[in-house]
Enzyme design. Sequence first.
Site, mmCIF file in Angstrom:
data_model
loop_
_atom_site.group_PDB
_atom_site.id
_atom_site.type_symbol
_atom_site.label_atom_id
_atom_site.label_comp_id
_atom_site.label_asym_id
_atom_site.label_seq_id
_atom_site.Cartn_x
_atom_site.Cartn_y
_atom_site.Cartn_z
ATOM 1 N N LYS A 151 64.300 17.592 20.841
ATOM 2 C CA LYS A 151 63.992 18.207 22.084
ATOM 3 C C LYS A 151 65.176 19.285 22.361
ATOM 4 O O LYS A 151 66.219 19.030 22.344
ATOM 5 C CB LYS A 151 64.411 16.930 23.176
ATOM 6 C CG LYS A 151 64.181 17.944 24.534
ATOM 7 C CD LYS A 151 65.453 18.129 25.487
ATOM 8 C CE LYS A 151 65.341 18.598 26.776
ATOM 9 N NZ LYS A 151 64.872 20.157 26.613
ATOM 10 N N HIS A 152 64.714 20.560 22.064
ATOM 11 C CA HIS A 152 65.748 21.711 22.276
ATOM 12 C C HIS A 152 65.709 22.141 23.548
ATOM 13 O O HIS A 152 64.884 21.845 24.461
ATOM 14 C CB HIS A 152 65.039 22.717 21.119
ATOM 15 C CG HIS A 152 66.149 23.582 20.536
ATOM 16 N ND1 HIS A 152 67.343 23.739 20.967
ATOM 17 C CD2 HIS A 152 66.211 24.628 19.599
ATOM 18 C CE1 HIS A 152 68.153 24.420 20.101
ATOM 19 N NE2 HIS A 152 67.418 24.970 19.240
ATOM 20 N N GLU A 211 78.286 15.472 21.530
ATOM 21 C CA GLU A 211 79.104 16.648 21.097
ATOM 22 C C GLU A 211 79.131 17.672 22.542
ATOM 23 O O GLU A 211 78.007 18.310 22.686
ATOM 24 C CB GLU A 211 78.281 17.565 19.985
ATOM 25 C CG GLU A 211 78.765 16.931 18.606
ATOM 26 C CD GLU A 211 79.870 17.133 18.073
ATOM 27 O OE1 GLU A 211 80.896 17.666 18.505
ATOM 28 O OE2 GLU A 211 80.252 16.336 17.210
ATOM 29 N N LEU A 212 80.242 17.663 23.353
ATOM 30 C CA LEU A 212 80.071 18.102 24.541
ATOM 31 C C LEU A 212 80.848 19.336 24.882
ATOM 32 O O LEU A 212 81.443 20.006 23.980
ATOM 33 C CB LEU A 212 80.177 16.990 25.688
ATOM 34 C CG LEU A 212 79.487 15.496 25.309
ATOM 35 C CD1 LEU A 212 79.587 14.665 26.403
ATOM 36 C CD2 LEU A 212 77.883 15.914 25.421
ATOM 37 N N CYS A 241 81.209 26.291 22.649
ATOM 38 C CA CYS A 241 82.133 25.081 23.244
ATOM 39 C C CYS A 241 83.395 25.193 22.598
ATOM 40 O O CYS A 241 84.423 24.961 23.482
ATOM 41 C CB CYS A 241 81.271 23.943 22.644
ATOM 42 S SG CYS A 241 81.037 23.909 20.766
ATOM 43 N N GLU A 279 85.043 24.299 32.841
ATOM 44 C CA GLU A 279 84.587 24.900 31.480
ATOM 45 C C GLU A 279 83.865 26.308 31.997
ATOM 46 O O GLU A 279 82.681 25.992 32.381
ATOM 47 C CB GLU A 279 83.599 24.098 30.766
ATOM 48 C CG GLU A 279 83.246 24.918 29.421
ATOM 49 C CD GLU A 279 82.219 24.085 28.398
ATOM 50 O OE1 GLU A 279 81.647 23.337 29.111
ATOM 51 O OE2 GLU A 279 82.314 24.546 27.425
HETATM 52 P P1 NAP Z 1 72.904 20.976 28.769
HETATM 53 O O1 NAP Z 1 72.500 21.672 30.101
HETATM 54 O O2 NAP Z 1 73.453 19.891 28.742
HETATM 55 O O3 NAP Z 1 71.680 21.177 27.620
HETATM 56 C C1 NAP Z 1 71.823 20.667 26.307
HETATM 57 C C2 NAP Z 1 70.549 20.234 25.986
HETATM 58 O O4 NAP Z 1 70.213 18.644 26.687
HETATM 59 C C3 NAP Z 1 69.458 20.750 26.412
HETATM 60 O O5 NAP Z 1 68.120 20.572 25.292
HETATM 61 C C4 NAP Z 1 68.736 20.111 27.574
HETATM 62 O O6 NAP Z 1 67.602 20.506 27.902
HETATM 63 C C5 NAP Z 1 69.335 18.580 27.339
HETATM 64 N N1 NAP Z 1 69.295 18.036 28.834
HETATM 65 C C6 NAP Z 1 70.090 18.356 29.811
HETATM 66 N N2 NAP Z 1 70.133 17.372 30.400
HETATM 67 C C7 NAP Z 1 69.241 16.496 30.077
HETATM 68 C C8 NAP Z 1 68.638 15.255 30.522
HETATM 69 N N3 NAP Z 1 69.224 14.504 31.926
HETATM 70 N N4 NAP Z 1 67.898 14.371 29.895
HETATM 71 C C9 NAP Z 1 67.357 15.024 28.652
HETATM 72 N N5 NAP Z 1 67.811 15.935 28.089
HETATM 73 C C10 NAP Z 1 68.632 16.803 28.926
HETATM 74 O O7 NAP Z 1 74.072 22.174 27.978
HETATM 75 P P2 NAP Z 1 74.067 23.457 28.153
HETATM 76 O O8 NAP Z 1 74.663 23.943 29.475
HETATM 77 O O9 NAP Z 1 72.746 24.306 28.059
HETATM 78 O O10 NAP Z 1 75.020 23.918 26.907
HETATM 79 C C11 NAP Z 1 76.074 24.183 26.994
HETATM 80 C C12 NAP Z 1 76.981 23.148 26.758
HETATM 81 O O11 NAP Z 1 77.236 22.651 25.550
HETATM 82 C C13 NAP Z 1 78.479 23.702 27.023
HETATM 83 O O12 NAP Z 1 79.011 22.479 27.747
HETATM 84 C C14 NAP Z 1 79.167 23.764 25.834
HETATM 85 O O13 NAP Z 1 80.407 23.485 25.618
HETATM 86 C C15 NAP Z 1 78.390 22.551 24.958
HETATM 87 N N6 NAP Z 1 78.316 22.643 23.646
HETATM 88 C C16 NAP Z 1 78.989 21.838 22.764
HETATM 89 C C17 NAP Z 1 79.114 21.717 21.339
HETATM 90 C C18 NAP Z 1 79.686 20.906 20.685
HETATM 91 O O14 NAP Z 1 79.601 20.921 19.464
HETATM 92 N N7 NAP Z 1 80.533 20.136 21.355
HETATM 93 C C19 NAP Z 1 78.359 22.868 20.899
HETATM 94 C C20 NAP Z 1 77.529 23.680 21.758
HETATM 95 C C21 NAP Z 1 77.656 23.500 23.107
HETATM 96 P P3 NAP Z 1 67.048 21.843 29.004
HETATM 97 O O15 NAP Z 1 67.474 22.907 28.351
HETATM 98 O O16 NAP Z 1 65.701 21.415 29.145
HETATM 99 O O17 NAP Z 1 67.940 21.285 30.354
#
Ligand code: NAP
Length: 475
Positions: free
Chosen positions: A154-155, A228-229, A262, A359
């Site tokens: 799921k991207h 990985e958050l 991140c 963040e």
């Molecule tokens: P996000 O909202 O958590 O989304 C990431 C993925 O999770 C997306 O595919 C999203 O789908 C899905 N998702 C979110 N909530 C969900 C739920 N309740 N049920 C199922 N799937 C769900 O993260 P983002 O804000 O787009 O990405 C940026 C974050 O990622 C930042 O906090 C960054 O630091 C972190 N990050 C961490 C790393 C690492 O390696 N630690 C690397 C890169 C990024 P949808 O798009 O459909 O909402």
Amino acid sequence: MAYQTVNPYTNEVVQKYNNSTPEEIEAALAQAYDLYQSWRDDPVASRTKYLHKLSQYFTTHVDELAQVLVTDMGKLYSEAQGEVAICADIAEYYAQNAERLLAPKSIPTIAGQAQVLNRPYGVLMAVEPWNFPYYQIMRVFAPYFAAGDPMVLKHASNTPGAALAFEKAVQAVGAPAGSFKNLFLSYDQVSEVIADERIAGVCLTGSERGGRSVAKEAGQNLKKSTMELGGNDVFMVLDDANLAEAEKIAASSRLYNCGQVCTSSKRFIVTEKNYDHFLENLKQQFAAVKMGDPMDPETTLAPMCSKKNKNKLQEQVDEAIAAGATVYYGNEPVDLPGQFFQPTILTDIDRDNPAYYAEMFGPVAQVYKVKDEAEAIKLANDSHLGLGGIVFSGDPQHGAEVAAKIETGMVFVNTYLSTLPELPFGGVKQSGYGRELGDDCIYQFVNQELVVKNPQAGLPDNRFGGLIAPGLIKD
Ligand code: NAP
């Protein structure tokens, strides 16, 4: 939730996609599970040959693949090419090393001839973010594919083009059907897939919010997960640092990928001695960026990935200012139609300012002045996140000692933070758990099955009488 590509430079809605139907989901799970069953009997080399081909595919299709990233999420074309290149390297790393990593390991024991076999774990559900749309998938796909774990994805809803391009690449190299299937899932459908008994494990990269929800689903269903958050990484400049070297990479450590990384340096912690010079230099570098078309090689700062994310960042900056932060540079509207955000420097952020723990996922730097090293370490650790970090010190050994005092997953001393296939990636605290990349990540989703063989006729002489229970110990 709508899966769609909206070009963040032009704001054009490029393409919309329907969510996967229950029938499509069932077919994907059935095919993946069948493949897992057949992979249990196949040697690792039967899969690594496809990873080698996948690496070649990423190398030979770099322009086509990079263009998708520019359209999906506005990444600079040159950075998109870099992302495709690292994907090729990751695939090749596991193509070359998986057999060695997955070889049985013998254990000396009185119990007999003992071996741990690294067997396939099962079908994995991957949930991935938009900021590095291929790299995030490759980090989990390559090692676990080698291990024998098919994957459904799921991207992020804003990078469907990249999800489909990755799937096309896996198909193009001839990997068995079911190896990797992209699904356009709603959050509820993600929960249903995680609960399905054919799913063995879950890996997510994303925000704390997303991680919390998906980890809860995994936990409720007793499925192993890796998370990985987010990160709020420090860029620490100590008294004895080579300031010129630190300043050379400070701006790019924040602005690379439009600050949407991140492990971007989000909190600059500078000792009094260097503070004024560092801050002024950072301002000059931020002021020198050229915003514009991500395809134009002259452009140095891309648009943010979406209007939603730009608005969220603006809200965070507004809140920070309302709570007393000073805008040292930036925070002016950008006169371009795309989702541009002017690089911004915030100072005077107190501990009770919401920005202190937040963040900020875009081109905004927080700069803190500290008295000395002890205060720098204390401030660095005053965070609920712990992903990466950078330390500049005149003495690299001393810098490494300071690095070890930071509660975080990865620290680079006197250099930029980089990701490479051989380096384990991951964090502590609310930055998640588990590691991706490196050698050890592969064991997170293998069945480390113990097989103990009695090499002789008759039972061996076991001083525990065959069972480890206190009452049965003979001597
Ligand atoms: P996000 O909202 O958590 O989304 C990431 C993925 O999770 C997306 O595919 C999203 O789908 C899905 N998702 C979110 N909530 C969900 C739920 N309740 N049920 C199922 N799937 C769900 O993260 P983002 O804000 O787009 O990405 C940026 C974050 O990622 C930042 O906090 C960054 O630091 C972190 N990050 C961490 C790393 C690492 O390696 N630690 C690397 C890169 C990024 P949808 O798009 O459909 O909402």
